[in-house]
Design a protein around this motif. Structure first.
Motif, PDB file in Angstrom:
ATOM      1  N   ILE A  37      49.649  42.929  46.441  1.00 52.78           N
ATOM      2  CA  ILE A  37      49.225  44.154  47.117  1.00 52.78           C
ATOM      3  C   ILE A  37      47.833  44.605  46.697  1.00 52.78           C
ATOM      4  CG2 ILE A  37      51.589  44.938  47.449  1.00 52.78           C
ATOM      5  CD1 ILE A  37      51.231  46.719  44.980  1.00 52.78           C
ATOM      6  N   ARG A  38      47.216  43.876  45.761  1.00 52.68           N
ATOM      7  CA  ARG A  38      45.874  44.234  45.305  1.00 52.68           C
ATOM      8  C   ARG A  38      44.926  43.069  45.567  1.00 52.68           C
ATOM      9  NH1 ARG A  38      44.514  49.245  44.601  1.00 52.68           N
ATOM     10  NH2 ARG A  38      43.221  48.856  42.771  1.00 52.68           N
ATOM     11  N   THR A  39      43.689  43.395  45.911  1.00 51.82           N
ATOM     12  CA  THR A  39      42.717  42.367  46.295  1.00 51.82           C
ATOM     13  C   THR A  39      41.375  42.640  45.631  1.00 51.82           C
ATOM     14  OG1 THR A  39      43.741  41.868  48.428  1.00 51.82           O
ATOM     15  CG2 THR A  39      41.390  41.400  48.222  1.00 51.82           C
ATOM     16  N   HIS A  82      43.888  37.713  45.918  1.00 51.09           N
ATOM     17  CA  HIS A  82      45.029  38.615  46.024  1.00 51.09           C
ATOM     18  C   HIS A  82      45.975  38.401  44.849  1.00 51.09           C
ATOM     19  CE1 HIS A  82      43.458  38.808  50.070  1.00 51.09           C
ATOM     20  NE2 HIS A  82      43.734  37.517  50.248  1.00 51.09           N
ATOM     21  N   GLY A  87      40.736  46.763  45.443  1.00 50.32           N
ATOM     22  CA  GLY A  87      41.484  47.814  46.123  1.00 50.32           C
ATOM     23  C   GLY A  87      42.774  47.283  46.699  1.00 50.32           C
ATOM     24  N   ASP A  88      43.434  48.117  47.478  1.00 55.19           N
ATOM     25  CA  ASP A  88      44.672  47.685  48.142  1.00 55.19           C
ATOM     26  C   ASP A  88      44.362  46.590  49.156  1.00 55.19           C
ATOM     27  OD1 ASP A  88      46.090  49.537  46.718  1.00 55.19           O
ATOM     28  OD2 ASP A  88      46.084  51.053  48.307  1.00 55.19           O
ATOM     29  N   THR A  89      45.233  45.621  49.236  1.00 52.94           N
ATOM     30  CA  THR A  89      45.034  44.506  50.155  1.00 52.94           C
ATOM     31  C   THR A  89      44.899  44.983  51.604  1.00 52.94           C
ATOM     32  OG1 THR A  89      46.235  42.990  48.709  1.00 52.94           O
ATOM     33  CG2 THR A  89      46.061  42.367  51.027  1.00 52.94           C
ATOM     34  N   THR A  90      45.670  45.977  51.977  1.00 54.73           N
ATOM     35  CA  THR A  90      45.617  46.464  53.354  1.00 54.73           C
ATOM     36  C   THR A  90      44.287  47.138  53.675  1.00 54.73           C
ATOM     37  OG1 THR A  90      46.710  48.482  52.590  1.00 54.73           O
ATOM     38  CG2 THR A  90      48.102  46.770  53.570  1.00 54.73           C
ATOM     39  N   ASP A  91      43.587  47.613  52.653  1.00 52.12           N
ATOM     40  CA  ASP A  91      42.295  48.276  52.874  1.00 52.12           C
ATOM     41  C   ASP A  91      41.136  47.293  52.891  1.00 52.12           C
ATOM     42  OD1 ASP A  91      43.551  50.717  52.975  1.00 52.12           O
ATOM     43  OD2 ASP A  91      43.272  51.121  50.840  1.00 52.12           O
ATOM     44  N   CYS A 121      51.085  40.941  51.497  1.00 54.84           N
ATOM     45  CA  CYS A 121      51.684  42.075  50.785  1.00 54.84           C
ATOM     46  C   CYS A 121      53.160  41.824  50.483  1.00 54.84           C
ATOM     47  CB  CYS A 121      51.518  43.351  51.598  1.00 54.84           C
ATOM     48  SG  CYS A 121      49.807  43.890  51.779  1.00 54.84           S
ATOM     49  N   ASP A 142      45.962  44.640  39.057  1.00 58.39           N
ATOM     50  CA  ASP A 142      44.524  44.590  38.786  1.00 58.39           C
ATOM     51  C   ASP A 142      44.228  43.774  37.540  1.00 58.39           C
ATOM     52  OD1 ASP A 142      44.230  46.161  40.978  1.00 58.39           O
ATOM     53  OD2 ASP A 142      43.689  47.997  39.898  1.00 58.39           O
ATOM     54  N   GLU A 183      49.263  40.659  42.257  1.00 57.58           N
ATOM     55  CA  GLU A 183      50.156  41.815  42.166  1.00 57.58           C
ATOM     56  C   GLU A 183      49.516  42.967  41.410  1.00 57.58           C
ATOM     57  OE1 GLU A 183      53.965  40.797  40.618  1.00 57.58           O
ATOM     58  OE2 GLU A 183      54.359  39.241  42.107  1.00 57.58           O
TER      59      GLU A 183
END
Length: 240
Positions: free
Chosen positions: A152-154, A176, A129-133, A147, A180, A178
């Motif tokens: 931005i993807r993890t 982490h 999912g998104d790194t921030t999530d 990020c 998927d 860029e």
């Protein structure tokens, strides 16, 4: 001679006795693979030659999360932190990862070595999912650094010790990147101590008992076992 004879038959008619013998041996060698096709009456025969690069896929054993509240509670102490793939979030590396290990006795992992393979993964616990999530182990300022480096993807892995029951350790690995595509091609089995750019271990009181940085390896220390060589993902000191 009849000029209407097919080219294949013309070739066979011109073969020497030795050529006929070789042809007969070749057909005889392939006969066992044709027998099931003849019996079933399949519309298409099997291929004349085996695929030189057959695809094989391992069947993974899906194991549920162990019922050990200590290891997975939010208040469980992180006993070992590993920085993998790069010294920190930057745009020069395709991926950057951190492994947070929880255990009751870090000295066991030092003595026995800390080994991680795909057999340690709880596959049904992972996510992308998104790194921030997904990233929650550090404050938002560090998440923003990740990020800003483009990652931005993890992808998150949940791991546990398979040598003991209950497990001596459990861990969260967060990779982490860029895209998927990079995350889906990541293979935990390829990770070794050579990928570790930083490591810290913590004692029962939360103080650092082990420190390593690839940027300044001369400043590494282990206040428990000094310079005792360690195995697995421990980057320093090494047996090899």
């Amino acid at each position: 001679m009849n000029n209407d004879i097919p080219q294949t038959r013309k070739h066979i008619l011109k073969m020497t006795p030795l050529g006929h013998l070789r042809c007969f041996i070749t057909v005889l060698a392939r006969l066992p693979s044709w027998i099931p096709w003849i019996i079933r009456g399949d519309p298409d025969p099997p291929p004349a030659y085996d695929d030189p690069y057959p695809k094989t896929y391992a069947i993974r054993q899906i194991v549920s999360r162990p019922e050990t509240g200590f290891y997975f509670s939010d208040t469980s102490p992180i006993a070992l932190w590993l920085c993998l793939g790069a010294a920190g979030p930057n745009r020069n590396s395709p991926w950057f990862a951190q492994l947070n290990v929880r255990c009751k006795d870090i000295t066991e992992l030092m003595r026995d070595g800390f080994h991680v393979t795909e057999e340690n993964v709880l596959w049904n616990e992972g996510k992308i999912g998104d790194t921030t999530d997904i990233y929650t182990d550090f404050d938002m300022s560090f998440v923003n650094q990740i990020c800003e480096s483009g990652k931005i993807r993890t992808r998150e892995y949940v791991l546990r010790d398979t040598q003991s029951n209950p497990p001596r350790w459990t861990a969260f690995l967060q990779v982490h990147a860029e895209t998927d595509a990079v995350l889906s091609n990541f293979r935990l089995g390829r990770i070794s101590a050579a990928n570790v750019h930083g490591a810290q271990a913590f004692g029962a009181n939360g103080r650092i008992v082990y420190n390593y940085s690839a940027l300044s390896p001369a400043n590494s220390f282990n206040i428990i076992y000094d310079d005792m060589p360690m195995e697995g993902l421990w980057p320093w000191p090494r047996l090899d």
